[in-house]
Each structure stands twice: as structure tokens, then as C-alpha cells.
Design a protein around this motif. Structure first.
Motif, PDB file in Angstrom:
ATOM      1  N   PRO A 274      33.500  -7.056 -20.938  1.00 41.90           N
ATOM      2  CA  PRO A 274      33.721  -8.477 -20.602  1.00 41.90           C
ATOM      3  C   PRO A 274      33.108  -8.881 -19.260  1.00 41.90           C
ATOM      4  O   PRO A 274      32.839 -10.049 -19.031  1.00 41.90           O
ATOM      5  CB  PRO A 274      35.250  -8.610 -20.577  1.00 41.90           C
ATOM      6  CG  PRO A 274      35.771  -7.428 -21.299  1.00 41.90           C
ATOM      7  CD  PRO A 274      34.779  -6.331 -21.092  1.00 41.90           C
ATOM      8  N   ASP A 275      32.872  -7.905 -18.380  1.00 38.53           N
ATOM      9  CA  ASP A 275      32.337  -8.258 -17.044  1.00 38.53           C
ATOM     10  C   ASP A 275      30.829  -8.506 -17.081  1.00 38.53           C
ATOM     11  O   ASP A 275      30.249  -8.993 -16.117  1.00 38.53           O
ATOM     12  CB  ASP A 275      32.604  -7.115 -16.039  1.00 38.53           C
ATOM     13  CG  ASP A 275      34.072  -6.693 -16.056  1.00 38.53           C
ATOM     14  OD1 ASP A 275      34.360  -5.525 -15.720  1.00 38.53           O
ATOM     15  OD2 ASP A 275      34.896  -7.534 -16.472  1.00 38.53           O
ATOM     16  N   LEU A 276      30.171  -8.148 -18.188  1.00 42.18           N
ATOM     17  CA  LEU A 276      28.708  -8.308 -18.239  1.00 42.18           C
ATOM     18  C   LEU A 276      28.332  -9.781 -18.337  1.00 42.18           C
ATOM     19  O   LEU A 276      29.071 -10.570 -18.943  1.00 42.18           O
ATOM     20  CB  LEU A 276      28.157  -7.566 -19.454  1.00 42.18           C
ATOM     21  CG  LEU A 276      28.062  -6.041 -19.338  1.00 42.18           C
ATOM     22  CD1 LEU A 276      27.821  -5.415 -20.715  1.00 42.18           C
ATOM     23  CD2 LEU A 276      26.958  -5.635 -18.358  1.00 42.18           C
ATOM     24  N   PRO A 277      27.206 -10.186 -17.767  1.00 39.62           N
ATOM     25  CA  PRO A 277      26.765 -11.591 -17.842  1.00 39.62           C
ATOM     26  C   PRO A 277      26.105 -11.941 -19.173  1.00 39.62           C
ATOM     27  O   PRO A 277      25.599 -13.037 -19.367  1.00 39.62           O
ATOM     28  CB  PRO A 277      25.752 -11.718 -16.697  1.00 39.62           C
ATOM     29  CG  PRO A 277      25.246 -10.351 -16.466  1.00 39.62           C
ATOM     30  CD  PRO A 277      26.336  -9.399 -16.864  1.00 39.62           C
ATOM     31  N   TYR A 278      26.105 -10.992 -20.131  1.00 42.87           N
ATOM     32  CA  TYR A 278      25.531 -11.252 -21.453  1.00 42.87           C
ATOM     33  C   TYR A 278      26.362 -10.480 -22.484  1.00 42.87           C
ATOM     34  O   TYR A 278      27.117  -9.564 -22.133  1.00 42.87           O
ATOM     35  CB  TYR A 278      24.056 -10.795 -21.515  1.00 42.87           C
ATOM     36  CG  TYR A 278      23.820  -9.453 -20.865  1.00 42.87           C
ATOM     37  CD1 TYR A 278      23.369  -9.361 -19.535  1.00 42.87           C
ATOM     38  CD2 TYR A 278      24.093  -8.264 -21.539  1.00 42.87           C
ATOM     39  CE1 TYR A 278      23.184  -8.135 -18.920  1.00 42.87           C
ATOM     40  CE2 TYR A 278      23.921  -7.038 -20.933  1.00 42.87           C
ATOM     41  CZ  TYR A 278      23.463  -6.976 -19.617  1.00 42.87           C
ATOM     42  OH  TYR A 278      23.306  -5.763 -19.006  1.00 42.87           O
ATOM     43  N   ASP A 279      26.263 -10.898 -23.753  1.00 39.15           N
ATOM     44  CA  ASP A 279      27.032 -10.239 -24.816  1.00 39.15           C
ATOM     45  C   ASP A 279      26.349  -8.949 -25.251  1.00 39.15           C
ATOM     46  O   ASP A 279      25.131  -8.910 -25.400  1.00 39.15           O
ATOM     47  CB  ASP A 279      27.109 -11.167 -26.044  1.00 39.15           C
ATOM     48  CG  ASP A 279      28.334 -12.082 -26.004  1.00 39.15           C
ATOM     49  OD1 ASP A 279      29.075 -11.987 -25.010  1.00 39.15           O
ATOM     50  OD2 ASP A 279      28.501 -12.896 -26.930  1.00 39.15           O
ATOM     51  N   ILE A 280      27.144  -7.915 -25.476  1.00 39.03           N
ATOM     52  CA  ILE A 280      26.638  -6.709 -26.146  1.00 39.03           C
ATOM     53  C   ILE A 280      27.571  -6.449 -27.313  1.00 39.03           C
ATOM     54  O   ILE A 280      28.748  -6.800 -27.270  1.00 39.03           O
ATOM     55  CB  ILE A 280      26.593  -5.479 -25.188  1.00 39.03           C
ATOM     56  CG1 ILE A 280      27.994  -5.112 -24.681  1.00 39.03           C
ATOM     57  CG2 ILE A 280      25.649  -5.734 -24.024  1.00 39.03           C
ATOM     58  CD1 ILE A 280      28.011  -3.784 -23.910  1.00 39.03           C
ATOM     59  N   ASP A 281      27.019  -5.865 -28.414  1.00 38.86           N
ATOM     60  CA  ASP A 281      27.889  -5.580 -29.564  1.00 38.86           C
ATOM     61  C   ASP A 281      27.976  -4.084 -29.803  1.00 38.86           C
ATOM     62  O   ASP A 281      28.457  -3.648 -30.852  1.00 38.86           O
ATOM     63  CB  ASP A 281      27.429  -6.331 -30.822  1.00 38.86           C
ATOM     64  CG  ASP A 281      26.010  -5.957 -31.224  1.00 38.86           C
ATOM     65  OD1 ASP A 281      25.658  -6.155 -32.392  1.00 38.86           O
ATOM     66  OD2 ASP A 281      25.257  -5.444 -30.378  1.00 38.86           O
ATOM     67  N   GLY A 282      27.495  -3.286 -28.826  1.00 48.03           N
ATOM     68  CA  GLY A 282      27.613  -1.839 -28.990  1.00 48.03           C
ATOM     69  C   GLY A 282      26.725  -1.109 -27.997  1.00 48.03           C
ATOM     70  O   GLY A 282      26.275  -1.684 -27.000  1.00 48.03           O
ATOM     71  N   ILE A 283      26.495   0.158 -28.311  1.00 47.94           N
ATOM     72  CA  ILE A 283      25.623   1.004 -27.482  1.00 47.94           C
ATOM     73  C   ILE A 283      24.600   1.638 -28.417  1.00 47.94           C
ATOM     74  O   ILE A 283      24.961   2.096 -29.511  1.00 47.94           O
ATOM     75  CB  ILE A 283      26.444   2.136 -26.802  1.00 47.94           C
ATOM     76  CG1 ILE A 283      27.591   1.565 -25.954  1.00 47.94           C
ATOM     77  CG2 ILE A 283      25.523   3.043 -25.975  1.00 47.94           C
ATOM     78  CD1 ILE A 283      27.170   0.812 -24.709  1.00 47.94           C
ATOM     79  N   VAL A 284      23.318   1.644 -28.024  1.00 44.54           N
ATOM     80  CA  VAL A 284      22.289   2.302 -28.839  1.00 44.54           C
ATOM     81  C   VAL A 284      22.030   3.679 -28.223  1.00 44.54           C
ATOM     82  O   VAL A 284      21.861   3.803 -27.007  1.00 44.54           O
ATOM     83  CB  VAL A 284      20.986   1.480 -28.871  1.00 44.54           C
ATOM     84  CG1 VAL A 284      19.959   2.146 -29.783  1.00 44.54           C
ATOM     85  CG2 VAL A 284      21.272   0.058 -29.362  1.00 44.54           C
ATOM     86  N   ILE A 285      22.058   4.714 -29.082  1.00 38.85           N
ATOM     87  CA  ILE A 285      21.809   6.082 -28.610  1.00 38.85           C
ATOM     88  C   ILE A 285      20.516   6.566 -29.253  1.00 38.85           C
ATOM     89  O   ILE A 285      20.383   6.486 -30.490  1.00 38.85           O
ATOM     90  CB  ILE A 285      22.976   7.022 -28.991  1.00 38.85           C
ATOM     91  CG1 ILE A 285      24.264   6.555 -28.294  1.00 38.85           C
ATOM     92  CG2 ILE A 285      22.669   8.460 -28.623  1.00 38.85           C
ATOM     93  CD1 ILE A 285      25.251   5.916 -29.219  1.00 38.85           C
ATOM     94  N   LYS A 286      19.563   7.025 -28.460  1.00 39.65           N
ATOM     95  CA  LYS A 286      18.238   7.439 -28.958  1.00 39.65           C
ATOM     96  C   LYS A 286      17.913   8.841 -28.464  1.00 39.65           C
ATOM     97  O   LYS A 286      18.154   9.167 -27.294  1.00 39.65           O
ATOM     98  CB  LYS A 286      17.148   6.491 -28.441  1.00 39.65           C
ATOM     99  CG  LYS A 286      17.364   5.030 -28.807  1.00 39.65           C
ATOM    100  CD  LYS A 286      16.393   4.117 -28.083  1.00 39.65           C
ATOM    101  CE  LYS A 286      16.695   2.679 -28.414  1.00 39.65           C
ATOM    102  NZ  LYS A 286      15.839   1.720 -27.689  1.00 39.65           N
TER     103      LYS A 286
END
Ligand SMILES: NC(=O)c1c(N)nc(OC2CCCC2)nc1O[C@@H]1CCC[C@@H]1O
Length: 326
Positions: A274-286
Motif C-alpha cells: 500500500p505504501d508504493l506510489p503505483y499499483d502492483i498485483d504480485g511479484i515476478v520471479i525470473k
């Protein structure tokens, strides 16, 4: 002012304004007040109006958007833009790790990246100049939205090196811009956007680039379509190379050497989200090594060397703005 001095003044202003814009939008480190930037931009606009031949493609005046298009042209992605398989809990991450190790052995490093909740885009540069931008579409056929992408202040029109390459990333609308946009739409009795991703997609689908230019969009780059003969051997080196070229990359990325460290990184972001200035919907692992990525290959639609850990869908939180307006 005669042409000679106009040409020198325009060049100096274009370089100065492009540097200020890079500091502000790519490095998030503003070096002059907005009012000063606007004054210099107005000065350049006047010179370019008087001498149109000085209006070069990489002039900062070109960010405000040109004429309205009649339609978007379809484009083919020579290298398909893949989607991602999902993992919904730690066990599925461990299963992914087991499959990777079965494929390439135990000496594996991963890069963890925030999964930006925006619109995947492809950007093509020739000799360092931005020549074409497109949506992902169905992965092989997208839409040419070059004129809209050109209005994104953090997207470099001219790279720091005259290289030709295709890069991929996520265009998005920061939360602050989303709230302001919906506030003004409600005031104009227009339908508000449901979320920043829809707002970004809606903005990039406008035929009039002046509308996209007004939406304060942003972009993070996260991949190179084909590293060619650059000598780049890993995904993390590729991201550092993108930064050297002048692209905006997400600084929260982390290279780790075990799936336990991946799980720790993922859990850390669940509450910081919630503290991020943009939305994320997960984490990408590569998988970091490009050789190991090639060894693992891809299915028809997604790579075997990457996975998206998806956060549980956020309960619908009434935004502060809604409370204020109701
Ligand atoms: N949204 C993202 O932040 C993101 C990312 N940081 N990294 C990737 O790498 C993928 C792309 C193809 C193979 C790996 N994909 C992302 O988003 C994808 C693009 C298309 C579907 C997902 O949204």
C-alpha cells in the motif's frame, strides 16, 4: 534572432530540458522547480514556432502530443510477448523452483521484480531513436501507439547510446494521478476509472495523443527482446544495461540465490504494497542466467523460467477520495 543563434539556442534548450526531464522523471531527482522548466520550455516553443526546422523529433516540445490519429495500426511482434504462469502460495513457488532445478541443476539465481499493474508495451529504437511503440495485444499482434507512448516523460526519445534494440516494459498510471483524474472526471460527471490499470489502458487507447499527454503516465522497462551481440549473459545485467541507456527501471528488484530468499522478498512486499506510489498485483520471479532461460525455454504462451506470484486480490478499499466526495 537570426537563424544561427536560434539554432544554437534551440539545441542548448533541448539538451538542457531533456536532462532536467531525465533527472525528474527517470531518476526521481528534480533539479529545477517546475516553473523554471515551464519557462524554458515556453522559450523553446517560441523559437521552434519561429523556425520550424529546429523542431527535432527528440525535442521536449514533442511530448505534448501531435495530431489526432484516425485509427491504430496493427503491428506484429517478431519476438512474441509472452504472458506469465501464476503461483498463489509458497508451495507453488517451491514447485516452480523444483522444476527449474530439474531442468538446469542446482546452481540457480533468481531476480525478483515488483509486478507493475499496468499495460505491457514494446518499444523499438533504431540508432538510439524511439521509432515505434506498441501494446502487447495477444502476444503476437499488438497496436501501434507510438504517438501516445512518446508523451510519457520518463520514456527516452533518444538513448544515451546510438543502439538499435527492442525493449519491453509496463506503462502505468501512478496512484496520485489516478485519484486526481477520477476527481476531475467526477466533477465533470464522467464515469470514473475502476483502477489505475484501466485508466492507463484507456489513456493509451486514445486517438488524440494530447489526452495521453495529460494523463501523467509512466513506464518501467523490464526486458530486452533480443540481447544480440551485446555480450549480456544475465537478466540482471540486462536491466543495468537498460539503465545505462537512459531507461527507467524499477529499483526494488533483487537478485537472490534461493527460493527461500524469494519467499522472504515476496512476504516482505505483502504489507509494504500500500505504501508504493503505483499499483502492483504480485511479484515476478525470473531465472537470472540467459543460458538457463534458453535451456528451460517457453510453453506456447509463457516462459518456464519465470513465474508471477499473485497477491490475494485486495479487498475493495474505499479510497480517501471517495470518502471526501461522498
Ligand atoms: N508487469 C510486470 O512488472 C512484469 C515484469 N516486471 N516482468 C515481466 O516479465 C515477463 C515478460 C515476458 C517473460 C517474463 N512481465 C511483467 O508483466 C507481464 C507482461 C505481460 C503479462 C504480465 O503483465
Amino acid at each position: 534572432m537570426d537563424f544561427q543563434s536560434a539554432e544554437k539556442k534551440a539545441k542548448d534548450l533541448q539538451n538542457l530540458l531533456n536532462q532536467y526531464s531525465y533527472d525528474y522523471h527517470v531518476l526521481d531527482q528534480p533539479t529545477i522547480p517546475d516553473a523554471e522548466y515551464d519557462r524554458l520550455l515556453r522559450e523553446l516553443l517560441e523559437i521552434e514556432e519561429q523556425f520550424p526546422e529546429l523542431q527535432t523529433a527528440d525535442s521536449p516540445t514533442q511530448r505534448v502530443g501531435g495530431e489526432t490519429l484516425s485509427m491504430f495500426h496493427k503491428v506484429q511482434h517478431t519476438i512474441p510477448m509472452l504472458s506469465l504462469g501464476n503461483a498463489f502460495d509458497d508451495q507453488e513457488l517451491r514447485d516452480f523452483d523444483r522444476r527449474v532445478r530439474q531442468g538446469v541443476g542446482d546452481n540457480v539465481s533468481y531476480v525478483c521484480e515488483l509486478k507493475i499493474d499496468g499495460l505491457a508495451v514494446s518499444l523499438i529504437y533504431e540508432d538510439g531513436m524511439f521509432v515505434r511503440g506498441a501494446t502487447r495485444g495477444d502476444g503476437t499482434t499488438g497496436e501501434d501507439i507510438t504517438s501516445n507512448l512518446r508523451t510519457i516523460r520518463s520514456l527516452p526519445i533518444r538513448l544515451k547510446k546510438p543502439v538499435s534494440l527492442e525493449v519491453r516494459g509496463e506503462a502505468f498510471m501512478p496512484k496520485k494521478s489516478f485519484i486526481a483524474l477520477n476527481k476531475s472526471r467526477k466533477e465533470r460527471e464522467e464515469e470514473p476509472f475502476a483502477n489505475p490499470r484501466n485508466a492507463a489502458a484507456g489513456s493509451l487507447r486514445q486517438l488524440d495523443p494530447k489526452i495521453a499527454a495529460s494523463r501523467n503516465l509512466d513506464v518501467f522497462l523490464y526486458g530486452i527482446a533480443d540481447v544480440g551481440d551485446t555480450g549480456i549473459r544475465s537478466h540482471s545485467e540486462g536491466l543495468d544495461y537498460l539503465e545505462q541507456l537512459g531507461f527507467k527501471t524499477n529499483k526494488e528488484r533483487r537478485k537472490v540465490d534461493s527460493i527461500e530468499a524469494v519467499i522472504e522478498y515476496v512476504n516482505g512486499w505483502v504489507e509494504k504494497r500500500p505504501d508504493l506510489p503505483y499499483d502492483i498485483d504480485g511479484i515476478v520471479i525470473k531465472v537470472d542466467s540467459l543460458d538457463q532461460q534458453a535451456e528451460l525455454g517457453t510453453t506456447a504462451k509463457s516462459p518456464r523460467w519465470a513465474i508471477a506470484y499473485k497477491f490475494p486480490a485486495e479487498e475493495v478499499v474505499t479510497t480517501l477520495m471517495d470518502i471526501e466526495l461522498n
